[in-house]
Scaffold this motif. Structure first.
Motif, PDB file in Angstrom:
ATOM      1  N   TYR A   3      -6.598   5.699   2.163  1.00  0.00           N
ATOM      2  CA  TYR A   3      -5.376   5.047   1.273  1.00  0.00           C
ATOM      3  C   TYR A   3      -5.900   4.435   0.180  1.00  0.00           C
ATOM      4  O   TYR A   3      -5.071   4.623  -0.970  1.00  0.00           O
TER       5      TYR A   3
ATOM      6  N   VAL B 268      -3.910   4.085  -3.656  1.00  0.00           N
ATOM      7  CA  VAL B 268      -3.401   2.534  -4.190  1.00  0.00           C
ATOM      8  C   VAL B 268      -4.026   2.244  -5.717  1.00  0.00           C
ATOM      9  O   VAL B 268      -3.209   1.908  -6.456  1.00  0.00           O
ATOM     10  N   HIS B 269      -5.218   2.244  -5.855  1.00  0.00           N
ATOM     11  CA  HIS B 269      -5.897   1.920  -6.986  1.00  0.00           C
ATOM     12  C   HIS B 269      -5.965   2.739  -7.978  1.00  0.00           C
ATOM     13  O   HIS B 269      -6.058   2.382  -9.307  1.00  0.00           O
TER      14      HIS B 269
ATOM     15  N   THR C 248       1.496   5.869  -4.306  1.00  0.00           N
ATOM     16  CA  THR C 248       1.937   4.807  -3.790  1.00  0.00           C
ATOM     17  C   THR C 248       2.378   3.696  -4.722  1.00  0.00           C
ATOM     18  O   THR C 248       1.518   3.603  -5.790  1.00  0.00           O
TER      19      THR C 248
ATOM     20  N   GLU D  23       2.416   0.600  -3.619  1.00  0.00           N
ATOM     21  CA  GLU D  23       1.525  -0.586  -3.203  1.00  0.00           C
ATOM     22  C   GLU D  23       0.535  -0.990  -4.593  1.00  0.00           C
ATOM     23  O   GLU D  23      -0.017  -0.063  -5.195  1.00  0.00           O
ATOM     24  N   LEU D  24       0.467  -2.189  -4.885  1.00  0.00           N
ATOM     25  CA  LEU D  24      -0.514  -2.482  -6.003  1.00  0.00           C
ATOM     26  C   LEU D  24      -1.937  -2.826  -5.351  1.00  0.00           C
ATOM     27  O   LEU D  24      -2.925  -2.936  -6.001  1.00  0.00           O
ATOM     28  N   GLU D  25      -1.719  -3.310  -4.193  1.00  0.00           N
ATOM     29  CA  GLU D  25      -3.177  -3.749  -3.375  1.00  0.00           C
ATOM     30  C   GLU D  25      -3.550  -3.001  -2.208  1.00  0.00           C
ATOM     31  O   GLU D  25      -2.406  -3.051  -1.316  1.00  0.00           O
ATOM     32  N   ALA D  26      -4.396  -2.690  -2.165  1.00  0.00           N
ATOM     33  CA  ALA D  26      -4.826  -1.586  -0.868  1.00  0.00           C
ATOM     34  C   ALA D  26      -4.870  -2.384   0.203  1.00  0.00           C
ATOM     35  O   ALA D  26      -5.592  -3.604   0.322  1.00  0.00           O
ATOM     36  N   PRO D  27      -4.216  -2.252   1.421  1.00  0.00           N
ATOM     37  CA  PRO D  27      -4.348  -2.971   2.681  1.00  0.00           C
ATOM     38  C   PRO D  27      -5.798  -2.855   3.372  1.00  0.00           C
ATOM     39  O   PRO D  27      -6.418  -1.641   3.277  1.00  0.00           O
TER      40      PRO D  27
ATOM     41  N   ARG E  46      -0.337  -2.688  10.949  1.00  0.00           N
ATOM     42  CA  ARG E  46       0.765  -1.502  10.566  1.00  0.00           C
ATOM     43  C   ARG E  46       0.847  -0.360  11.810  1.00  0.00           C
ATOM     44  O   ARG E  46       1.879   0.002  12.179  1.00  0.00           O
TER      45      ARG E  46
ATOM     46  N   THR F  72       5.178  10.144   6.070  1.00  0.00           N
ATOM     47  CA  THR F  72       4.166   9.873   5.057  1.00  0.00           C
ATOM     48  C   THR F  72       2.885  10.832   5.537  1.00  0.00           C
ATOM     49  O   THR F  72       2.646  10.777   6.848  1.00  0.00           O
TER      50      THR F  72
ATOM     51  N   LYS G 264       4.584   0.886 -11.964  1.00  0.00           N
ATOM     52  CA  LYS G 264       3.040   0.775 -11.896  1.00  0.00           C
ATOM     53  C   LYS G 264       2.010   1.301 -12.860  1.00  0.00           C
ATOM     54  O   LYS G 264       2.623   2.355 -13.544  1.00  0.00           O
TER      55      LYS G 264
END
Length: 178
Positions: A21, A25-26, A31, A33-37, A45, A86, A150
Motif C-alpha cells: 500500500y 500513498v506516497h 488513495t 491517505e497522506l501518510e502510509a500506515p 485495520r 478495495t 492531494k
C-alpha cells in the motif's frame, strides 16, 4: 491468476499489506491517505475490519502480492447491507490477474455473507481501476467532482456499484462466519 493463491488475510499479513500500500500513498492520488500506515496500523485495520468484513490476500510462492477487503460503507444502520470494496496489487506484479482474482473472491465472500450491494470508490483518473471494476460487473453510478485534494490538485471520485443479491423487503442480517 496462474500460480497465485487467494486466502483470508490475518494479522500476520499486515507488514506485507502495508508494504504493498505504501507506494500508492506516497506516489499516487489513487488513495487520499497522506501518510502510509505502518504494519501495526495495518494490523489494527485487519483486526477491526475482519470481524464482519472479508480481508483477502493473494500469494505467489508464499509471498503476499495483493490484497482486497470490504468495509463499512456508512455508519447508519440502513446501510448495513452495503460494503465498500478495495483492491491493491504489488506494483511489481501488474497485469497478472491478481486484482481480478482477488475481486472475484471478495465479491463471492460478500454475497455469501448476505451483503446486497458492493461499491467501488475510485479516485480519478484511474483507467486500470475503472477497467477492473467494470470487468467484474460493477457499473458507474456517479462522479463526485473535485472532492479530494492531494499533490496540489483536486481529484474527482467515481463510484462503481455491483449488486450482490436481490433487494428484498426483509433481508437477513449480514453475518461474519465465512
Amino acid at each position: 491468476m496462474t500460480g497465485a493463491r487467494v486466502r483470508p488475510a490475518d494479522a500476520e499479513d499486515a507488514a506485507a499489506i502495508a508494504a504493498i500500500y505504501a507506494p500508492y500513498v506516497h506516489d499516487t492520488a489513487i488513495t487520499f491517505e497522506l501518510e502510509a500506515p505502518d504494519a501495526a496500523a495495518m494490523r489494527a485495520r485487519i483486526e477491526a475490519g475482519s470481524a464482519l468484513y472479508p480481508w483477502l490476500v493473494a500469494e505467489i510462492d508464499g509471498a503476499v502480492r495483493g490484497y482486497a477487503y470490504a468495509g463499512l460503507f456508512r455508519t447508519r444502520a440502513a446501510y448495513r447491507w452495503t460494503v465498500e470494496t478495495t483492491v491493491y496489487v504489488d506494483r511489481d506484479y501488474p497485469r497478472r490477474g491478481l486484482g481480478r482474482g482477488l475481486y472475484e473472491r471478495l465479491i463471492a465472500d460478500c454475497a455469501a455473507q448476505g451483503f446486497v450491494t458492493a461499491l467501488g470508490v475510485v479516485a480519478l483518473p484511474n483507467a486500470a481501476s475503472v477497467a477492473l471494476h467494470e470487468a467484474v460487473g460493477f457499473v458507474h453510478t456517479g462522479t463526485e467532482i473535485g472532492v479530494g485534494h492531494k499533490f496540489r490538485t483536486w481529484h474527482d471520485v467515481g463510484v462503481w456499484q455491483r449488486d450482490l443479491a436481490p433487494r428484498t423487503d426483509d433481508p437477513p442480517e449480514p453475518w461474519a462466519d465465512r
